[in-house]
Design an enzyme around this catalytic site. Structure first.
Site, PDB file in Angstrom:
ATOM      1  N   TYR A   1       0.844  -1.203   0.000  1.00  0.00           N
ATOM      2  CA  TYR A   1       0.000   0.000   0.000  1.00  0.00           C
ATOM      3  C   TYR A   1       0.879   1.254   0.000  1.00  0.00           C
ATOM      4  CZ  TYR A   1      -3.234   3.493   1.969  1.00  0.00           C
ATOM      5  OH  TYR A   1      -3.980   4.612   2.210  1.00  0.00           O
TER       6      TYR A   1
HETATM    7  N1  LIG Z   1      -8.956   6.630   5.806  1.00  0.00           N
HETATM    8  C1  LIG Z   1      -7.671   6.855   6.093  1.00  0.00           C
HETATM    9  O1  LIG Z   1      -7.258   6.811   7.264  1.00  0.00           O
HETATM   10  C2  LIG Z   1      -6.717   7.173   5.016  1.00  0.00           C
HETATM   11  C3  LIG Z   1      -5.423   7.562   5.393  1.00  0.00           C
HETATM   12  C4  LIG Z   1      -4.516   7.871   4.422  1.00  0.00           C
HETATM   13  C5  LIG Z   1      -4.881   7.818   3.095  1.00  0.00           C
HETATM   14  N2  LIG Z   1      -6.123   7.440   2.752  1.00  0.00           N
HETATM   15  C6  LIG Z   1      -6.458   7.399   1.321  1.00  0.00           C
HETATM   16  O2  LIG Z   1      -7.635   8.137   1.106  1.00  0.00           O
HETATM   17  C7  LIG Z   1      -8.366   7.573   0.027  1.00  0.00           C
HETATM   18  C8  LIG Z   1      -9.793   7.296   0.448  1.00  0.00           C
HETATM   19  O3  LIG Z   1      -9.770   6.438   1.553  1.00  0.00           O
HETATM   20  P1  LIG Z   1     -11.078   6.155   2.417  1.00  0.00           P
HETATM   21  O4  LIG Z   1     -10.605   5.857   3.772  1.00  0.00           O
HETATM   22  O5  LIG Z   1     -12.089   7.213   2.158  1.00  0.00           O
HETATM   23  O6  LIG Z   1     -11.528   4.782   1.750  1.00  0.00           O
HETATM   24  P2  LIG Z   1     -12.918   3.988   1.681  1.00  0.00           P
HETATM   25  O7  LIG Z   1     -13.908   4.564   2.617  1.00  0.00           O
HETATM   26  O8  LIG Z   1     -12.607   2.539   1.760  1.00  0.00           O
HETATM   27  O9  LIG Z   1     -13.303   4.293   0.197  1.00  0.00           O
HETATM   28  C9  LIG Z   1     -12.514   3.780  -0.831  1.00  0.00           C
HETATM   29  C10 LIG Z   1     -13.225   4.027  -2.118  1.00  0.00           C
HETATM   30  O10 LIG Z   1     -12.478   3.445  -3.184  1.00  0.00           O
HETATM   31  C11 LIG Z   1     -13.350   2.736  -4.015  1.00  0.00           C
HETATM   32  N3  LIG Z   1     -12.666   1.616  -4.653  1.00  0.00           N
HETATM   33  C12 LIG Z   1     -11.914   0.660  -4.080  1.00  0.00           C
HETATM   34  N4  LIG Z   1     -11.515  -0.227  -5.010  1.00  0.00           N
HETATM   35  C13 LIG Z   1     -12.025   0.196  -6.185  1.00  0.00           C
HETATM   36  C14 LIG Z   1     -11.963  -0.292  -7.503  1.00  0.00           C
HETATM   37  N5  LIG Z   1     -11.318  -1.427  -7.829  1.00  0.00           N
HETATM   38  N6  LIG Z   1     -12.597   0.400  -8.482  1.00  0.00           N
HETATM   39  C15 LIG Z   1     -13.280   1.530  -8.190  1.00  0.00           C
HETATM   40  N7  LIG Z   1     -13.379   2.032  -6.963  1.00  0.00           N
HETATM   41  C16 LIG Z   1     -12.758   1.377  -5.964  1.00  0.00           C
HETATM   42  C17 LIG Z   1     -14.484   2.277  -3.117  1.00  0.00           C
HETATM   43  O11 LIG Z   1     -15.680   2.195  -3.866  1.00  0.00           O
HETATM   44  P3  LIG Z   1     -16.480   0.820  -4.161  1.00  0.00           P
HETATM   45  O12 LIG Z   1     -16.375  -0.032  -2.945  1.00  0.00           O
HETATM   46  O13 LIG Z   1     -17.862   1.306  -4.488  1.00  0.00           O
HETATM   47  O14 LIG Z   1     -15.790   0.276  -5.346  1.00  0.00           O
HETATM   48  C18 LIG Z   1     -14.603   3.430  -2.128  1.00  0.00           C
HETATM   49  O15 LIG Z   1     -15.501   4.394  -2.600  1.00  0.00           O
HETATM   50  C19 LIG Z   1      -7.597   6.331  -0.408  1.00  0.00           C
HETATM   51  O16 LIG Z   1      -6.772   6.671  -1.498  1.00  0.00           O
HETATM   52  C20 LIG Z   1      -6.745   6.014   0.810  1.00  0.00           C
HETATM   53  O17 LIG Z   1      -5.566   5.323   0.456  1.00  0.00           O
HETATM   54  C21 LIG Z   1      -7.062   7.110   3.679  1.00  0.00           C
END
Ligand SMILES: NC(=O)c1ccc[n+]([C@@H]2O[C@H](COP(=O)([O-])OP(=O)(O)OC[C@H]3O[C@@H](n4cnc5c(N)ncnc54)[C@H](OP(=O)(O)O)[C@@H]3O)[C@@H](O)[C@H]2O)c1
Length: 244
Positions: free
Chosen positions: A150
């Site tokens: 990741y």
């Molecule tokens: N939350 C944290 O603590 C955190 C920290 C650092 C960075 N980030 C980054 O922030 C971003 C958002 O994270 P989040 O926590 O909001 O994640 P999340 O709630 O799990 O949402 C992830 C999104 O990505 C989509 N997704 C995953 N695989 C996919 C695929 N194969 N095709 C199309 N869509 C896909 C999912 O949609 P579907 O399930 O509908 O496909 C979902 O809408 C990510 O890039 C993550 O690495 C998050």
């Protein structure tokens, strides 16, 4: 309104940080293309926007699949703002990493933003304006056990931000990254549980998780002309975790 007449594609906006981002962009007048695999959750995000009088439509896409990605690019058309947010987070110690989730991480977290940007940047370049925001993580900068693949995909995305700025910014297209710290979303709670998330939160200088809105505000800033002099930058939205 600030973004009236602009079209924004936000990947992975069926949930979490990007759903909040889609709402902020729409509230500023943009027409938002909401995308993800789940039609049900996509419809829910769209509804939260249209209920407030905003413009949004859902285009289903599995970004780990190149045909699906190109279908999304074609459906989105000439966008002014691209937020490369969708990602997966299958953690494992390096010695236990399976090849399938290694490949899936590369396909979703790196190959997808790469080819989506390649498909959509030319229209921005032709127009002489546009903003691409990539979503990374603090784990691209600090070593965190169990997050090798990741973190490496996100470090690659930060590198691509700089290359894409060099390639597209002379034509007026800005490219930047937001690198969030631990944020209260489904992804994090599913992967680490509340207790695990709180443990990571305690390693930040502010000692707490971010709300999705706090990260979305930074993405929004970079997406708009408010950040008109920023390109090639990575903004740490991590409560100081990578500062000290
Ligand atoms: N939350 C944290 O603590 C955190 C920290 C650092 C960075 N980030 C980054 O922030 C971003 C958002 O994270 P989040 O926590 O909001 O994640 P999340 O709630 O799990 O949402 C992830 C999104 O990505 C989509 N997704 C995953 N695989 C996919 C695929 N194969 N095709 C199309 N869509 C896909 C999912 O949609 P579907 O399930 O509908 O496909 C979902 O809408 C990510 O890039 C993550 O690495 C998050």
């Amino acid at each position: 309104m600030e973004l009236t007449g602009k079209i924004a594609l936000v990947t992975g906006s069926t949930a979490g940080i990007a759903a909040e981002t889609a709402r902020l962009l729409a509230a500023a007048g943009a027409e938002v293309v909401v995308s993800g695999r789940s039609a049900e959750r996509g419809a829910a995000t769209v509804r939260t926007i249209t209920d407030q009088g905003g413009l949004a439509r859902f285009v289903a896409a599995d970004l780990s699949d190149l045909d699906s990605l190109h279908h999304l690019a074609a459906e989105a058309g000439a966008v002014d703002i691209l937020v490369n947010n969708a990602a997966i987070f299958p953690g494992a110690p390096t010695v236990a990493q399976d090849v399938a989730s290694f490949d899936a991480s590369l396909a979703t977290n790196i190959r997808a933003p790469y080819f989506l940007t390649a498909a959509l940047a030319p229209a921005m370049v032709a127009k002489g304006s546009g903003s691409i925001v990539n979503v990374s993580t603090m784990a691209a900068k600090v070593g965190m056990p169990g997050l090798s693949v990741y973190s490496a995909t996100k470090a690659a995305l930060e590198s691509l931000t700089r290359t894409w700025a060099a390639e597209f910014s002379p034509a007026g297209v800005r490219v930047n990254t937001v690198a969030p710290g631990p944020t209260r979303t489904e992804m994090v709670l599913a992967a680490m549980g509340e207790e695990g998330a709180q443990q990571v939160a305690k390693t930040t200088l502010l000692g707490r998780l971010a709300t999705p809105r706090e990260i979305a505000e930074v993405i929004f800033f970079l997406a708009t002309d408010r950040a008109g002099y920023l390109t090639g930058a990575t903004i740490a939205a991590d409560a100081g975790r990578t500062a000290a």
